[in-house]
Design a protein around this motif. Structure first.
Motif, mmCIF file in Angstrom:
data_model
loop_
_atom_site.group_PDB
_atom_site.id
_atom_site.type_symbol
_atom_site.label_atom_id
_atom_site.label_comp_id
_atom_site.label_asym_id
_atom_site.label_seq_id
_atom_site.Cartn_x
_atom_site.Cartn_y
_atom_site.Cartn_z
ATOM 1 N N ARG A 1 4.936 -8.301 5.220
ATOM 2 C CA ARG A 1 4.878 -7.083 6.030
ATOM 3 C C ARG A 1 4.557 -5.909 5.116
ATOM 4 N N ILE A 2 3.342 -5.372 5.249
ATOM 5 C CA ILE A 2 2.887 -4.289 4.381
ATOM 6 C C ILE A 2 3.524 -2.985 4.844
ATOM 7 N N TRP A 3 3.575 -2.016 3.943
ATOM 8 C CA TRP A 3 4.289 -0.764 4.203
ATOM 9 C C TRP A 3 3.775 -0.022 5.430
ATOM 10 N N ASP A 4 2.499 -0.215 5.778
ATOM 11 C CA ASP A 4 1.945 0.466 6.956
ATOM 12 C C ASP A 4 1.972 -0.414 8.205
ATOM 13 N N TRP A 5 2.853 -1.437 8.212
ATOM 14 C CA TRP A 5 3.129 -2.329 9.337
ATOM 15 C C TRP A 5 2.045 -3.375 9.572
ATOM 16 N N ARG A 6 1.062 -3.440 8.702
ATOM 17 C CA ARG A 6 0.129 -4.555 8.790
ATOM 18 C C ARG A 6 0.799 -5.823 8.271
ATOM 19 N N ARG A 7 0.225 -6.980 8.578
ATOM 20 C CA ARG A 7 0.742 -8.260 8.101
ATOM 21 C C ARG A 7 -0.316 -8.951 7.249
ATOM 22 N N LEU A 8 0.078 -9.375 6.066
ATOM 23 C CA LEU A 8 -0.793 -10.121 5.171
ATOM 24 C C LEU A 8 -0.328 -11.569 5.170
ATOM 25 N N VAL A 9 -1.192 -12.475 5.591
ATOM 26 C CA VAL A 9 -0.861 -13.895 5.665
ATOM 27 C C VAL A 9 -1.422 -14.583 4.424
ATOM 28 N N VAL A 10 -0.537 -15.196 3.651
ATOM 29 C CA VAL A 10 -0.912 -15.779 2.358
ATOM 30 C C VAL A 10 -0.487 -17.241 2.344
ATOM 31 N N PRO A 11 -1.341 -18.161 1.877
ATOM 32 C CA PRO A 11 -0.910 -19.568 1.766
ATOM 33 C C PRO A 11 0.252 -19.712 0.795
ATOM 34 N N LEU A 12 1.118 -20.667 1.051
ATOM 35 C CA LEU A 12 2.263 -20.880 0.179
ATOM 36 C C LEU A 12 1.840 -21.204 -1.249
ATOM 37 N N SER A 13 0.754 -21.961 -1.378
ATOM 38 C CA SER A 13 0.314 -22.359 -2.718
ATOM 39 C C SER A 13 -0.086 -21.159 -3.564
ATOM 40 N N TYR A 14 -0.407 -20.020 -2.948
ATOM 41 C CA TYR A 14 -0.786 -18.822 -3.702
ATOM 42 C C TYR A 14 0.340 -18.395 -4.628
ATOM 43 N N PHE A 15 1.579 -18.472 -4.146
ATOM 44 C CA PHE A 15 2.718 -17.993 -4.929
ATOM 45 C C PHE A 15 3.107 -18.972 -6.039
ATOM 46 N N ILE A 16 2.482 -20.135 -6.070
ATOM 47 C CA ILE A 16 2.684 -21.080 -7.165
ATOM 48 C C ILE A 16 1.549 -20.996 -8.174
ATOM 49 N N GLU A 17 0.344 -20.686 -7.688
ATOM 50 C CA GLU A 17 -0.840 -20.763 -8.543
ATOM 51 C C GLU A 17 -1.331 -19.405 -9.029
ATOM 52 N N GLN A 18 -1.009 -18.303 -8.322
ATOM 53 C CA GLN A 18 -1.559 -16.995 -8.662
ATOM 54 C C GLN A 18 -0.443 -16.035 -9.099
ATOM 55 N N PRO A 19 -0.754 -15.089 -10.013
ATOM 56 C CA PRO A 19 0.260 -14.088 -10.392
ATOM 57 C C PRO A 19 0.431 -13.039 -9.297
ATOM 58 N N PHE A 20 1.652 -12.544 -9.165
ATOM 59 C CA PHE A 20 1.957 -11.481 -8.217
ATOM 60 C C PHE A 20 3.196 -10.754 -8.738
ATOM 61 N N GLN A 21 3.450 -9.584 -8.173
ATOM 62 C CA GLN A 21 4.600 -8.785 -8.580
ATOM 63 C C GLN A 21 5.743 -8.979 -7.589
ATOM 64 N N ASN A 22 6.936 -9.230 -8.123
ATOM 65 C CA ASN A 22 8.152 -9.314 -7.321
ATOM 66 C C ASN A 22 9.118 -8.259 -7.833
ATOM 67 N N TRP A 23 9.335 -7.231 -7.042
ATOM 68 C CA TRP A 23 10.161 -6.098 -7.461
ATOM 69 C C TRP A 23 11.652 -6.349 -7.266
#
Length: 376
Positions: free
Chosen positions: A232-254
């Motif tokens: 859920r993006i800050w402006d109420w949009r929704r970003l749909v991401v495959p589960l494998s993305y969070f295993i294979e790609q870098p991202f920021q977790n605050w």
């Protein structure tokens, strides 16, 4: 006409012995369904009004229990009925399929009830909800994985009751080389996301309600499904991401270890700005704000160039949305303070004019000709 009557007579003679057993069978099923409705209508007036584990179980198991009563009625009635061999085989096959579906359905109902009961003890609407988010993420992902496996096993068990499917399965295993490769390649996206879901449940690089930055978008982990994640993006949009993305790609977790976060605010000011006075004002504003968590509040000169100084204020809050509001508050109030108390210290460009003989109009020597001099 005579031939048609003869055919109807033969049809009636062939199927008339089946009418009575089928009528009894359908009647038994109807009685079971009505008994089920009567029991739940009675329970609805009393026990089902309470919020207990048994009540929730009865609500969830209402439809499976209807199927179970129908199967019980069929089992009791068929003992006293006589069917032709072919019809008896079809009826037995149908009952076997219904039993398999009932078992799989019951597993899903029990799993949902246990999941719901365990989640009641972990709330997300508290200030420190890290442990709740960990537990909620694990339970939801594992429940989805168990649901998928249960459905697949149930469907496979139903299909294996057919003789043709069993023969095809044996031949498929006999030639498992090429066929297995084709099936594996076709199912790779689904299997990779399913395996990634199990990895996320165990290692938890993300959790429900985590604040993340994915593909340059800042938002919260809203839902984790079996094959994808909804951010859920800050402006109420929704970003749909495959589960494998969070295993294979870098991202920021605050919020990986804690929701507490530091934020920064930058200002560009002239060199005439009294830094110590501004530091006192910045710290006063931060400490007076209810959005500050009492940990970090300071001001530093982090960069200088020929035109201005760059000042950075650091401030901490108990979560990122609160820190965003705190940063905006401090930024606005300091701008107003500068405009009121030190308007000459706002960023500006200076120029020095010189006379034709090289003498500076301000009394300092300079090269001949006018030239602008940029300074801080």
């Amino acid at each position: 006409m005579i031939d048609l009557l003869a055919q109807l007579t033969a049809f009636r003679a062939e199927f008339s012995p089946l009418l009575e057993p089928l009528a009894k069978l359908l009647g038994a099923i109807a009685v079971a369904v009505m008994l089920h409705a009567a029991i739940f209508a009675f329970l609805q007036r009393g026990m089902l009004q309470e919020d207990t584990f048994l009540t929730r179980f009865l609500h969830r198991a209402r439809r499976p229990l209807r199927l179970a009563l129908a199967l019980l009625a069929i089992a009791l009635v068929t003992r006293s009925l006589t069917f032709p061999d072919r019809l008896a085989a079809i009826l037995g096959h149908g009952v076997l399929i219904a039993i398999i579906v009932l078992v799989g359905w019951s597993v899903l109902v029990v799993m949902d009830l246990l999941t719901e009961r365990s989640l009641r003890h972990h709330r997300l609407d508290t200030a420190d909800n890290l442990m709740a988010r960990k537990f909620l993420t694990q339970v939801r992902i594992l429940r989805q994985a168990v649901t998928i496996v249960t459905v697949l096993l149930t469907v496979a068990a139903v299909l294996m009751t057919f003789e043709g499917v069993r023969r095809y399965g044996v031949s498929l295993f006999a030639s498992a080389g090429a066929a297995g490769l084709v099936v594996g390649l076709a199912a790779r996206p689904v299997l990779s996301n399913l395996i990634a879901g199990i990895q996320i449940a165990l290692t938890q690089p993300i959790r429900i309600d985590d604040v993340v930055v994915v593909e340059g978008e800042w938002g919260w982990i809203e839902e984790i499904f079996a094959t994808f994640v909804v951010v859920r993006i800050w402006d109420w949009r929704r970003l749909v991401v495959p589960l494998s993305y969070f295993i294979e790609q870098p991202f920021q977790n605050w919020t990986r270890q804690s929701a507490t976060i530091m934020g920064s605010v930058f200002w560009y000011v002239d060199y005439t700005m009294p830094v110590e006075e501004m530091r006192v004002e910045v710290e006063r504003i931060i400490r007076a704000s209810p959005r500050w968590d009492g940990k970090v509040a300071n001001l530093q000169v982090v960069e200088t160039d020929k035109e201005a100084m760059q000042l950075r204020a650091l401030m901490s809050s108990h979560d990122s949305p609160t820190n965003w509001d705190l940063r905006c508050e401090v930024r606005e109030k300091i701008i107003g303070w500068i405009q009121t108390t030190h308007p000459a210290s706002l960023p500006r460009l200076r120029a020095e004019m010189v006379a034709g003989d090289g003498a500076s109009l301000s009394g300092h020597p300079s090269e001949a000709g006018p030239r602008p001099v940029g300074s801080a």
